[in-house]
Scaffold this active site. Structure first.
Site, PDB file in Angstrom:
ATOM      1  N   HIS B  62     -18.502 -24.719  32.639  1.00 52.91           N
ATOM      2  CA  HIS B  62     -18.832 -23.464  31.945  1.00 52.91           C
ATOM      3  C   HIS B  62     -17.831 -22.369  32.295  1.00 52.91           C
ATOM      4  O   HIS B  62     -17.766 -21.351  31.610  1.00 52.91           O
ATOM      5  CB  HIS B  62     -20.260 -23.015  32.283  1.00 52.91           C
ATOM      6  CG  HIS B  62     -20.539 -22.962  33.745  1.00 52.91           C
ATOM      7  ND1 HIS B  62     -20.921 -24.067  34.475  1.00 52.91           N
ATOM      8  CD2 HIS B  62     -20.485 -21.950  34.626  1.00 52.91           C
ATOM      9  CE1 HIS B  62     -21.092 -23.717  35.740  1.00 52.91           C
ATOM     10  NE2 HIS B  62     -20.834 -22.453  35.857  1.00 52.91           N
ATOM     11  N   GLY B 152     -24.350 -25.641  41.097  1.00 52.80           N
ATOM     12  CA  GLY B 152     -25.055 -26.487  40.131  1.00 52.80           C
ATOM     13  C   GLY B 152     -24.659 -27.940  40.278  1.00 52.80           C
ATOM     14  O   GLY B 152     -25.506 -28.841  40.345  1.00 52.80           O
ATOM     15  N   ASN B 181     -20.870 -19.257  45.892  1.00 56.60           N
ATOM     16  CA  ASN B 181     -21.184 -17.858  45.564  1.00 56.60           C
ATOM     17  C   ASN B 181     -22.681 -17.561  45.599  1.00 56.60           C
ATOM     18  O   ASN B 181     -23.107 -16.453  45.285  1.00 56.60           O
ATOM     19  CB  ASN B 181     -20.579 -17.469  44.207  1.00 56.60           C
ATOM     20  CG  ASN B 181     -21.157 -18.299  43.064  1.00 56.60           C
ATOM     21  OD1 ASN B 181     -22.246 -18.849  43.170  1.00 56.60           O
ATOM     22  ND2 ASN B 181     -20.429 -18.377  41.964  1.00 56.60           N
ATOM     23  N   HIS B 257     -23.108 -14.652  35.214  1.00 60.36           N
ATOM     24  CA  HIS B 257     -23.022 -16.109  35.137  1.00 60.36           C
ATOM     25  C   HIS B 257     -23.076 -16.543  33.674  1.00 60.36           C
ATOM     26  O   HIS B 257     -24.134 -16.586  33.077  1.00 60.36           O
ATOM     27  CB  HIS B 257     -24.176 -16.742  35.911  1.00 60.36           C
ATOM     28  CG  HIS B 257     -24.008 -18.203  36.142  1.00 60.36           C
ATOM     29  ND1 HIS B 257     -24.073 -19.114  35.130  1.00 60.36           N
ATOM     30  CD2 HIS B 257     -23.757 -18.919  37.270  1.00 60.36           C
ATOM     31  CE1 HIS B 257     -23.895 -20.331  35.637  1.00 60.36           C
ATOM     32  NE2 HIS B 257     -23.703 -20.233  36.924  1.00 60.36           N
ATOM     33  N   GLU B 411     -26.551 -45.810  39.424  1.00 61.62           N
ATOM     34  CA  GLU B 411     -26.164 -46.080  38.044  1.00 61.62           C
ATOM     35  C   GLU B 411     -25.426 -44.909  37.405  1.00 61.62           C
ATOM     36  O   GLU B 411     -24.410 -45.083  36.716  1.00 61.62           O
ATOM     37  CB  GLU B 411     -27.389 -46.436  37.199  1.00 61.62           C
ATOM     38  CG  GLU B 411     -28.124 -47.694  37.644  1.00 61.62           C
ATOM     39  CD  GLU B 411     -29.097 -47.453  38.805  1.00 61.62           C
ATOM     40  OE1 GLU B 411     -29.252 -46.284  39.223  1.00 61.62           O
ATOM     41  OE2 GLU B 411     -29.704 -48.422  39.286  1.00 61.62           O
ATOM     42  N   ASP B 469     -40.519 -59.215  35.492  1.00 64.34           N
ATOM     43  CA  ASP B 469     -40.332 -57.864  36.029  1.00 64.34           C
ATOM     44  C   ASP B 469     -41.153 -56.822  35.272  1.00 64.34           C
ATOM     45  O   ASP B 469     -41.450 -55.748  35.808  1.00 64.34           O
ATOM     46  CB  ASP B 469     -38.848 -57.471  36.042  1.00 64.34           C
ATOM     47  CG  ASP B 469     -38.164 -57.875  37.337  1.00 64.34           C
ATOM     48  OD1 ASP B 469     -38.877 -58.158  38.318  1.00 64.34           O
ATOM     49  OD2 ASP B 469     -36.922 -57.908  37.366  1.00 64.34           O
ATOM     50  N   HIS B 473     -39.090 -52.555  33.464  1.00 68.21           N
ATOM     51  CA  HIS B 473     -37.709 -53.037  33.395  1.00 68.21           C
ATOM     52  C   HIS B 473     -37.300 -53.515  31.999  1.00 68.21           C
ATOM     53  O   HIS B 473     -36.162 -53.916  31.810  1.00 68.21           O
ATOM     54  CB  HIS B 473     -37.505 -54.187  34.395  1.00 68.21           C
ATOM     55  CG  HIS B 473     -37.446 -53.745  35.829  1.00 68.21           C
ATOM     56  ND1 HIS B 473     -38.423 -52.957  36.402  1.00 68.21           N
ATOM     57  CD2 HIS B 473     -36.524 -53.961  36.811  1.00 68.21           C
ATOM     58  CE1 HIS B 473     -38.100 -52.720  37.672  1.00 68.21           C
ATOM     59  NE2 HIS B 473     -36.963 -53.318  37.939  1.00 68.21           N
ATOM     60  N   ARG B 520     -31.189 -62.428  30.047  1.00 70.92           N
ATOM     61  CA  ARG B 520     -31.455 -63.169  31.283  1.00 70.92           C
ATOM     62  C   ARG B 520     -31.687 -64.637  30.950  1.00 70.92           C
ATOM     63  O   ARG B 520     -31.318 -65.529  31.706  1.00 70.92           O
ATOM     64  CB  ARG B 520     -32.685 -62.581  31.967  1.00 70.92           C
ATOM     65  CG  ARG B 520     -33.127 -63.338  33.216  1.00 70.92           C
ATOM     66  CD  ARG B 520     -34.283 -62.604  33.899  1.00 70.92           C
ATOM     67  NE  ARG B 520     -34.692 -63.242  35.114  1.00 70.92           N
ATOM     68  CZ  ARG B 520     -35.678 -64.143  35.209  1.00 70.92           C
ATOM     69  NH1 ARG B 520     -36.353 -64.503  34.132  1.00 70.92           N
ATOM     70  NH2 ARG B 520     -35.994 -64.691  36.369  1.00 70.92           N
TER      71      ARG B 520
END
Lengths: 674, 674
Positions: B62, B152, B181, B257, B411, B469, B473, B520
């Site tokens: 930003h 941030g 800051n 900001h 991930e 699972d 999942h 799978r």
């Protein structure tokens, strides 16, 4: 409950868990599980919804066999047969713990990092409800939240976010027990996870305790838990050194991570722990006894609390009634009368501002409404007049009775925490960020929906209409993702009445989370909208008999559709306009209503400043944005993407010609066989 | 470059940035920006793609006005007019930095936490390419990566994940400068962010340095940067105390900001810094001079490096040619010949296993292919034979020349790091996890697509076919989200040939990321598939003239569609089967090809074990799963959801009857007006 004096029966109880676990799938946390559940957890297996029960969260949800075993031993509605049906279709012992499926499961876990973050929410909830209702001599709500977690949870960013906030909030009621076994699926944690976890948690403001003999030393485990329980100044992480698959010949290796033991290994393990290797699913009578006594203690504690509540209700009838109302999940009478109603002559207002007005109107009347923003309060407009911040009193910035949360720039943590707040009961939580950054929280949003938790996501700056911030901030694909998620209401209201409808339905949807997509820019109040109609999820905004075309749209583009219709009508075309602020709610309406809203007989054209993906279920032709957005003043950005009345009208004319030339009856896409 | 001896001209240069910034939108990092860019950054503004340039990332995107000003001053293709066009439609100075739009921008930032994580990828890339190609006397690749970030970014989980891994990997080439800051949009960081950031970074294995007078002390800033640059053992975080909006009357408050200064505030600021308050966009000649000299030094450094490369090519012709090939982004000749080809008589294989075979086949022939898994190596099957881990040599677990990454259970960090690896150039990165957990990385996946980065996401366990699972999942909504994302290939191959096609197209798509959804469970080799046909994204698998119905499917359900077709044919129906492994690739085919693949004349029924959302663009009727999944053996789970040949055939019969009774010509959903 005594927390020392562990006897041979306790050791036998531990071994019972170990052998049962071997019968299901092996895990390493049997000793701490036994100590915590048999000596600390203040719960009543006969009444798993007792409000002041201690909460237990298995953040490493792949170890759920352990939790099912504990639930069985403790006396919840989980039988040995249920254990034998582990991971079978329609069993109550699925592959990961699911709230609502299994008695005694508090939150759905398995996706790593979620459980510990939910636990932060559960702990916040206790601190808040306790601060609101407890009185001298009436510790009505003073439960603890205990979490088991593994190395995997500790590596997840969502857990880092939640843990940092928990430290800031000084949640002394939160005790996390880390299964420090140095093993993940890829092998030793040395391959990727060599940080100093304890120093990290201390940097967040947590207390850190250790147990080095986590495989055996029940007294040391109990001592650490007691110390953590009695530390009300800070959350505590107990680093518990364990050996994964303890007792197995493959103990300490990642071969036992998530995979069942081989038959001969199970036999030697049972022999090692003094069990008959030929028998399965055995609970020795002394162990059953131990658990029966624990269950009795739980029933007694629950009964004492019931008596305390009765006294409280007598002494503080108003607070007592209010407490009971919240615990039972009944909304205050007449709350919905405070929702603002609009007429078309009222000025244009941004729907984020409409949302602010609604929150201002509802907050005094729904005291269980709590929430905040991921550091975008001034943009999301989520802080109501007179709100107090939820803060540790020592900060001087608020109190635990405060209902407004400062989540920090932690979107994923925020939503996972809201899941915990909702799971606790008696609260209606919301979290806020820009719509585009709801996707940061995707893992938690999914679990809100799967877990049937009423969490409101206030998602402002919902399209290219945010203008200058540009494509990094402009959602394109987000609506499709949320609309495709089962049991999730994605609302995109077009004006004041639709925004009120969105809140009305979202708050009444006790088992369904919502995302409220709200505009940064002003939206006119539409002729034809009403709270009642919008509450159906979709409705005809402007009806026209024998229309040449139906325009269907959502949110800020509905008024653009109205503009386009004016241009088309000036050219002699008949135009119907339909608004669908919430697909899933519309889909639940009767078939005839739906087909009347998007009728056969003329082509249907969708208009939305998002990916057109998914619109074909309602429309034959789609006007949208199948690229990323652009930075600039918003009206210019709309124009760049062809989304103004003139450009849309030109496309719609083409559509009408195309279907006229085809000369074949046009059927509503909703008029289908299946 | 000297890093001391700052003169009045430097102070004037800082003030130039400050006043330019006030003309655009005020920020606080002018001094460190000046010091870093004028004395440290080894770059050549005339050749922004010089491979060995230092990388600069503005993680707090930003603040991009600052970066555009620096690019302008340094001599990149950013003019004062471009600065004046800040945040205007089609300008090269959009609201957040976008790679590919603005000369000199390395990565697209703005979504918080991404830039610092990309920077970890850029640093890994340097370490790796340097380890592969550098030789005694030939430090061909030795650039540094510098990042600016704010509070941030530090709160975001993705940044925590990446920073933890950077510490583990001992990335001494990475220098992050924290704009400390104490201000975020919600106000003082005291409301939510009170952790000890420095202790946290030390716990990750970072060095932490301080500059207390970040508003003014150019020498101290330079000293800290030099110390960080020369510490090759660890990444460094420099905590730089600054005042947000320094010079403004609102300095130190969150009012500055992201919001522009008021006109009178700009005037007093310019006066304070010795500038004419009535003039805008001024660069004093001494400052222009300073930057011209810096640019000349950059040109010289680039020329010297060109000479070094020439010498290298002469002394090591093979390595030299290979280096140049990679830097230029040319794939090795004939690599695609190594993709496995299948015939229907070959055995059924899980597509995750097919993917493993492909990685095994390609890894030796595409040495720039690097990647790894988020702690699911054994499940994702992503580690090829003979792979070496990318690890600091001191761990004894690998070397920086290693190409296999152990990302840990991170991930989001993984994908953001892959974005950095791809942005560096000369590498083709992949990251792997279960498809359901690609959504944890949604923020980074979106930026792969927006930034046109070739990142491969190997996403196994792609449906209810993972079985036990369970629903936590099993992806349901994930495909819709990814298909709705612009410039993203979501591949779901049905067999061996389609899996080879997915890799073929993914690797050839230089400017597009891919998600490869892999099963799978075992999948049969289909009669009618081929790499060539599947490379079109969609094709007729089994043609039938005058078909009564077209079944369209993807991935593991294509063979179920084949089963259903058998049942239907036994009942005398004519069935066409179409496979669409990749929607976006199919959509790019000529209109006639697409309509021939999904032709008019008979109803089209989709079959997929996902949400049906989005299918209506291709099919009239949709068979799928619009709820969450279930835990159990996978064939039983398929049956539970009606996804077997018999149950599907029954539904398709209904569909055929319905459209026959309607008696009106059925048009392909692809035969539209727009």
């Amino acid at each position: 409950m005594s927390i020392q004096g562990f006897t041979e029966v306790d050791q036998l109880a531990v071994n019972t868990i170990r052998t049962l676990a071997a019968d299901v799938v092996a895990k390493g946390m049997a000793p701490v599980a036994h100590v915590l559940w048999s000596r600390f957890l203040n719960n009543n297996p006969k009444n798993s919804h007792w409000y002041n029960r201690d909460r237990f969260v298995l953040s490493n949800g792949h170890a759920c066999a352990l939790q099912y075993i504990l639930l069985h031993l403790a006396g919840y509605k989980v039988s040995l047969d249920d254990l034998k049906n582990f991971r079978q279709v329609d069993s109550i012992t699925p592959g990961h713990p699911e709230v609502g499926i299994t008695d005694g499961i508090e939150v759905t876990t398995g996706p790593l990092g979620q459980g510990i973050s939910n636990a932060v929410g559960l702990a916040i909830a206790q601190a808040h409800v306790g601060a609101v209702f407890n009185k001298d001599g009436f510790p009505l709500v003073n439960n603890k939240t205990y979490v088991f977690l593994g190395d995997g949870c500790l590596q997840e960013g969502v857990a880092s976010e939640a843990a940092s906030l928990a430290g800031h909030l000084q949640l002394g009621n939160l005790i996390a027990i880390w299964d420090d076994n140095h093993i993940t699926i890829d092998g030793d944690t040395a391959v990727s996870f060599t940080e100093d976890v304890e120093a990290r948690f201390r940097s967040y403001g947590w207390e850190v305790l250790h147990v080095t003999a986590g495989d055996n030393d029940l007294n040391a485990i109990a001592g650490a838990i007691a110390e953590a329980r009695d530390n009300n100044a800070k959350p505590t992480l107990i680093a518990l050194k364990t050996t994964i698959g303890y007792g197995s010949t493959k103990a300490g290796t990642h071969d036992v991570h998530g995979a069942p033991l081989k038959a001969d290994d199970i036999k030697q393990l049972k022999t090692k722990f003094g069990f008959n290797p030929e028998e399965s699913f055995v609970v020795p009578p002394q162990v059953a006894d131990l658990w029966a006594k624990k269950a009795q203690a739980g029933e007694k504690a629950n009964a004492e609390w019931d008596a305390l509540l009765k006294k409280y209700e007598a002494q503080y009838p108003q607070d007592g009634a209010e407490f009971t109302r919240r615990v039972e999940g009944r909304l205050p009478d007449g709350w919905e009368k405070h929702l603002p109603v609009f007429t078309p002559d009222q000025p244009a207002v941004a729907s984020r501002k409409l949302s602010e007005n609604i929150i201002n109107a509802l907050a005094p009347h729904i005291p269980e409404l709590v929430g905040g923003s991921a550091d975008l309060t001034g943009s999301n407009l989520t802080r109501w007049k007179g709100a107090e911040d939820f803060q540790p009193p020592s900060t001087g910035l608020g109190s635990y009775a405060g209902r407004y949360f400062r989540f920090g720039v932690r979107e994923h943590g925020m939503t996972a925490i809201c899941n915990g707040l909702a799971a606790y009961g008696g609260l209606i939580p919301f979290g806020a960020t820009f719509l585009n950054f709801v996707s940061y929280a995707a893992g938690a949003v999914r679990l809100s929906a799967l877990s049937h938790l009423r969490v409101l996501n206030v998602a402002t700056h919902d399209s290219i209409g945010l203008g200058e911030d540009g494509p990094t901030h402009q959602p394109i694909e987000t609506a499709a993702w949320l609309r495709a998620t089962p049991n999730l209401e994605f609302w995109r209201p077009a004006d004041g009445n639709e925004t009120s409808a969105a809140y009305l339905v979202a708050i009444k949807s006790v088992h369904t989370p919502s995302v409220l997509a709200l505009s940064r820019q002003n939206l006119p109040q539409l002729e034809g909208s009403s709270i009642e109609k919008a509450s159906k999820g979709g409705y005809v905004l402007q009806e026209e008999q024998n229309a040449d075309v139906t325009l269907v749209s959502t949110g800020s583009e509905v008024s653009i559709a109205v503009d386009a219709a004016k241009v088309l009508r000036a050219k002699g075309l008949k135009v119907r306009i339909t608004s669908i602020p919430c697909f899933i709610t519309f889909d639940q309406q009767p078939h005839d209503y739906k087909v009347a809203t998007l009728p056969s007989g003329a082509p249907i054209v969708s208009i939305e400043a998002y990916s057109t993906f998914g619109w074909a279920k309602y429309s034959h032709e789609h006007i949208g944005i199948d690229t990323f957005g652009a930075s600039g003043p918003y009206l210019q950005v709309y124009k760049k993407f062809g989304l103004d009345g003139e450009q849309i009208a030109a496309k719609v004319e083409k559509v009408v010609d195309f279907y006229k030339k085809r000369g074949v009856q046009v059927f509503s896409p909703l008029d289908t066989a299946l």
